[in-house]
Motif scaffolding. Structure first.
Motif, PDB file in Angstrom:
ATOM      1  N   VAL A  53      -7.507 113.739 -35.218  1.00  0.00           N
ATOM      2  CA  VAL A  53      -7.482 114.279 -33.111  1.00  0.00           C
ATOM      3  C   VAL A  53      -8.579 115.045 -32.901  1.00  0.00           C
ATOM      4  CG1 VAL A  53      -5.952 116.099 -34.869  1.00  0.00           C
ATOM      5  CG2 VAL A  53      -5.754 115.137 -31.412  1.00  0.00           C
ATOM      6  N   GLU A  54      -9.379 115.395 -32.039  1.00  0.00           N
ATOM      7  CA  GLU A  54     -10.205 116.047 -31.316  1.00  0.00           C
ATOM      8  C   GLU A  54      -9.725 117.417 -30.643  1.00  0.00           C
ATOM      9  OE1 GLU A  54     -13.662 116.239 -31.920  1.00  0.00           O
ATOM     10  OE2 GLU A  54     -12.818 114.686 -33.427  1.00  0.00           O
ATOM     11  N   ILE A  55      -9.714 118.263 -30.713  1.00  0.00           N
ATOM     12  CA  ILE A  55      -9.347 119.493 -29.438  1.00  0.00           C
ATOM     13  C   ILE A  55     -10.715 120.466 -29.434  1.00  0.00           C
ATOM     14  CG2 ILE A  55      -8.256 121.473 -30.313  1.00  0.00           C
ATOM     15  CD1 ILE A  55      -6.482 119.833 -32.462  1.00  0.00           C
ATOM     16  N   GLU A  56     -10.348 120.031 -27.943  1.00  0.00           N
ATOM     17  CA  GLU A  56     -11.421 120.987 -27.506  1.00  0.00           C
ATOM     18  C   GLU A  56     -10.717 122.201 -26.358  1.00  0.00           C
ATOM     19  OE1 GLU A  56     -14.237 117.013 -27.148  1.00  0.00           O
ATOM     20  OE2 GLU A  56     -12.965 118.025 -25.028  1.00  0.00           O
ATOM     21  N   ASP A  57     -11.426 122.648 -25.747  1.00  0.00           N
ATOM     22  CA  ASP A  57     -10.963 124.469 -25.101  1.00  0.00           C
ATOM     23  C   ASP A  57      -9.555 124.859 -25.178  1.00  0.00           C
ATOM     24  OD1 ASP A  57     -11.113 125.786 -22.369  1.00  0.00           O
ATOM     25  OD2 ASP A  57      -9.260 123.325 -20.873  1.00  0.00           O
ATOM     26  N   ASP A  58      -9.847 125.409 -26.661  1.00  0.00           N
ATOM     27  CA  ASP A  58      -8.787 126.544 -26.951  1.00  0.00           C
ATOM     28  C   ASP A  58      -7.451 125.537 -27.244  1.00  0.00           C
ATOM     29  OD1 ASP A  58     -10.744 128.470 -27.716  1.00  0.00           O
ATOM     30  OD2 ASP A  58      -9.990 129.236 -24.994  1.00  0.00           O
ATOM     31  N   GLY A  59      -7.545 123.739 -27.808  1.00  0.00           N
ATOM     32  CA  GLY A  59      -6.642 123.583 -27.618  1.00  0.00           C
ATOM     33  C   GLY A  59      -5.511 122.806 -26.405  1.00  0.00           C
ATOM     34  N   ASN A  60      -6.774 122.966 -25.257  1.00  0.00           N
ATOM     35  CA  ASN A  60      -5.988 122.787 -23.925  1.00  0.00           C
ATOM     36  C   ASN A  60      -5.817 121.339 -23.843  1.00  0.00           C
ATOM     37  OD1 ASN A  60      -4.453 125.179 -23.541  1.00  0.00           O
ATOM     38  ND2 ASN A  60      -6.779 125.853 -22.914  1.00  0.00           N
ATOM     39  N   VAL A  66      -5.952 106.133 -32.320  1.00  0.00           N
ATOM     40  CA  VAL A  66      -5.213 105.556 -32.020  1.00  0.00           C
ATOM     41  C   VAL A  66      -3.574 105.462 -33.102  1.00  0.00           C
ATOM     42  CG1 VAL A  66      -5.662 103.920 -30.711  1.00  0.00           C
ATOM     43  CG2 VAL A  66      -5.849 103.397 -33.181  1.00  0.00           C
ATOM     44  N   GLY A  67      -3.778 106.068 -34.770  1.00  0.00           N
ATOM     45  CA  GLY A  67      -2.694 106.564 -35.024  1.00  0.00           C
ATOM     46  C   GLY A  67      -2.146 107.576 -35.405  1.00  0.00           C
ATOM     47  N   CYS A  68      -2.352 108.235 -34.420  1.00  0.00           N
ATOM     48  CA  CYS A  68      -2.397 109.618 -34.298  1.00  0.00           C
ATOM     49  C   CYS A  68      -0.918 110.044 -33.705  1.00  0.00           C
ATOM     50  CB  CYS A  68      -3.167 110.803 -33.314  1.00  0.00           C
ATOM     51  SG  CYS A  68      -2.792 112.148 -33.987  1.00  0.00           S
ATOM     52  N   GLY A  69       0.476 110.289 -34.168  1.00  0.00           N
ATOM     53  CA  GLY A  69       1.132 110.257 -33.819  1.00  0.00           C
ATOM     54  C   GLY A  69       1.635 112.076 -32.823  1.00  0.00           C
ATOM     55  N   LEU A  70       2.116 112.325 -31.790  1.00  0.00           N
ATOM     56  CA  LEU A  70       2.052 113.083 -30.282  1.00  0.00           C
ATOM     57  C   LEU A  70       2.998 114.560 -31.783  1.00  0.00           C
ATOM     58  CD1 LEU A  70       4.323 111.659 -27.705  1.00  0.00           C
ATOM     59  CD2 LEU A  70       1.605 112.610 -27.829  1.00  0.00           C
ATOM     60  N   LEU A  71       3.537 113.930 -32.167  1.00  0.00           N
ATOM     61  CA  LEU A  71       4.051 115.767 -33.397  1.00  0.00           C
ATOM     62  C   LEU A  71       3.188 115.901 -34.215  1.00  0.00           C
ATOM     63  CD1 LEU A  71       7.469 114.805 -34.677  1.00  0.00           C
ATOM     64  CD2 LEU A  71       6.785 116.217 -33.043  1.00  0.00           C
ATOM     65  N   TYR A  72       1.807 115.187 -34.592  1.00  0.00           N
ATOM     66  CA  TYR A  72       0.741 115.380 -35.381  1.00  0.00           C
ATOM     67  C   TYR A  72      -0.839 116.388 -35.296  1.00  0.00           C
ATOM     68  CZ  TYR A  72      -3.641 115.475 -38.480  1.00  0.00           C
ATOM     69  OH  TYR A  72      -4.611 115.416 -39.085  1.00  0.00           O
ATOM     70  N   ALA A  73      -0.469 116.050 -33.834  1.00  0.00           N
ATOM     71  CA  ALA A  73      -1.429 116.470 -32.696  1.00  0.00           C
ATOM     72  C   ALA A  73      -0.767 117.644 -32.254  1.00  0.00           C
ATOM     73  CB  ALA A  73      -1.795 115.405 -31.580  1.00  0.00           C
ATOM     74  N   GLY A  74       0.041 118.273 -31.719  1.00  0.00           N
ATOM     75  CA  GLY A  74       0.923 118.935 -31.795  1.00  0.00           C
ATOM     76  C   GLY A  74       1.175 119.791 -32.831  1.00  0.00           C
ATOM     77  N   TRP A  75       0.856 119.750 -34.392  1.00  0.00           N
ATOM     78  CA  TRP A  75       0.962 120.379 -35.389  1.00  0.00           C
ATOM     79  C   TRP A  75      -0.174 121.054 -35.192  1.00  0.00           C
ATOM     80  CZ3 TRP A  75      -1.911 119.971 -39.316  1.00  0.00           C
ATOM     81  CH2 TRP A  75      -1.603 120.790 -40.368  1.00  0.00           C
ATOM     82  N   CYS A  76      -1.258 120.151 -34.795  1.00  0.00           N
ATOM     83  CA  CYS A  76      -2.832 120.688 -35.120  1.00  0.00           C
ATOM     84  C   CYS A  76      -3.182 121.688 -33.880  1.00  0.00           C
ATOM     85  CB  CYS A  76      -3.838 119.885 -34.696  1.00  0.00           C
ATOM     86  SG  CYS A  76      -4.096 118.084 -36.444  1.00  0.00           S
ATOM     87  N   VAL A  77      -2.729 121.862 -32.515  1.00  0.00           N
ATOM     88  CA  VAL A  77      -2.811 122.487 -31.810  1.00  0.00           C
ATOM     89  C   VAL A  77      -2.852 123.184 -32.120  1.00  0.00           C
ATOM     90  CG1 VAL A  77      -3.003 122.912 -29.405  1.00  0.00           C
ATOM     91  CG2 VAL A  77      -2.968 120.712 -29.910  1.00  0.00           C
ATOM     92  N   LEU A  78      -1.092 123.270 -32.582  1.00  0.00           N
ATOM     93  CA  LEU A  78       0.089 124.708 -32.604  1.00  0.00           C
ATOM     94  C   LEU A  78      -1.392 125.531 -34.478  1.00  0.00           C
ATOM     95  CD1 LEU A  78       2.197 126.323 -32.556  1.00  0.00           C
ATOM     96  CD2 LEU A  78       3.207 125.821 -34.406  1.00  0.00           C
ATOM     97  N   ARG A  79      -1.353 124.837 -35.213  1.00  0.00           N
ATOM     98  CA  ARG A  79      -2.103 125.692 -36.342  1.00  0.00           C
ATOM     99  C   ARG A  79      -3.319 126.227 -35.384  1.00  0.00           C
ATOM    100  NH1 ARG A  79      -5.032 121.722 -40.436  1.00  0.00           N
ATOM    101  NH2 ARG A  79      -6.762 121.691 -39.092  1.00  0.00           N
ATOM    102  N   ILE A  80      -4.464 125.768 -34.759  1.00  0.00           N
ATOM    103  CA  ILE A  80      -5.860 126.535 -34.335  1.00  0.00           C
ATOM    104  C   ILE A  80      -5.312 127.298 -33.411  1.00  0.00           C
ATOM    105  CG2 ILE A  80      -7.082 126.084 -32.722  1.00  0.00           C
ATOM    106  CD1 ILE A  80      -7.514 123.075 -33.999  1.00  0.00           C
ATOM    107  N   LYS A  81      -4.342 127.499 -32.364  1.00  0.00           N
ATOM    108  CA  LYS A  81      -3.605 128.668 -31.956  1.00  0.00           C
ATOM    109  C   LYS A  81      -3.011 129.833 -32.398  1.00  0.00           C
ATOM    110  CE  LYS A  81      -3.393 126.866 -26.973  1.00  0.00           C
ATOM    111  NZ  LYS A  81      -2.934 126.675 -25.616  1.00  0.00           N
ATOM    112  N   ARG A  82      -2.191 129.491 -33.541  1.00  0.00           N
ATOM    113  CA  ARG A  82      -2.250 130.827 -34.437  1.00  0.00           C
ATOM    114  C   ARG A  82      -3.170 131.497 -35.323  1.00  0.00           C
ATOM    115  NH1 ARG A  82       3.431 128.328 -36.646  1.00  0.00           N
ATOM    116  NH2 ARG A  82       4.416 128.570 -35.373  1.00  0.00           N
ATOM    117  N   SER A  83      -4.126 130.510 -35.622  1.00  0.00           N
ATOM    118  CA  SER A  83      -5.545 131.455 -36.367  1.00  0.00           C
ATOM    119  C   SER A  83      -5.963 132.220 -35.783  1.00  0.00           C
ATOM    120  CB  SER A  83      -5.951 129.914 -36.771  1.00  0.00           C
ATOM    121  OG  SER A  83      -6.869 129.080 -35.955  1.00  0.00           O
ATOM    122  N   GLY A  84      -5.694 132.255 -34.373  1.00  0.00           N
ATOM    123  CA  GLY A  84      -6.678 132.923 -33.399  1.00  0.00           C
ATOM    124  C   GLY A  84      -8.172 132.547 -33.441  1.00  0.00           C
TER     125      GLY A  84
END
Length: 92
Positions: A53-60, A66-84
């Motif tokens: 998953v490629e995350i851009e614009d501070d997670g927005n 194709v193999g990335c599930g929605l829960l995994y993508a959400g977890w990645c965004v949350l991890r980045i946002k929580r890291s500050g």
């Protein structure tokens, strides 16, 4: 069942299926209805090795492979946002 490791694996399966007049179904990381990722012919599983998953614009904005599930993508965004960290582009 074939577990595709890369695009070359997928291309080889598609070439074989075309040559032998076989059908191919892909099992990916989506949240589709149960039973859509099965067949009595060739099943290609792309969940494990096409999971990025490629995350851009501070997670927005997220571009999911194709193999990335929605829960995994959400977890990645949350991890980045929580890291500050305010990253403009992150590949996971």
């Amino acid at each position: 069942m074939v577990v595709a490791h890369d695009v070359a694996d997928v291309a080889a399966v598609l070439a074989f299926a075309h040559r032998e007049r076989r059908s191919v179904v892909f099992r990916a990381g989506g949240s589709s209805l149960s039973g859509q990722g099965q067949t009595d012919d060739i099943l290609v599983d792309v969940r494990r090795h096409f999971r990025g998953v490629e995350i851009e614009d501070d997670g927005n904005h997220q571009d999911m492979h194709v193999g990335c599930g929605l829960l995994y993508a959400g977890w990645c965004v949350l991890r980045i946002k929580r890291s500050g960290l305010l990253w403009s582009s992150v590949g996971v």
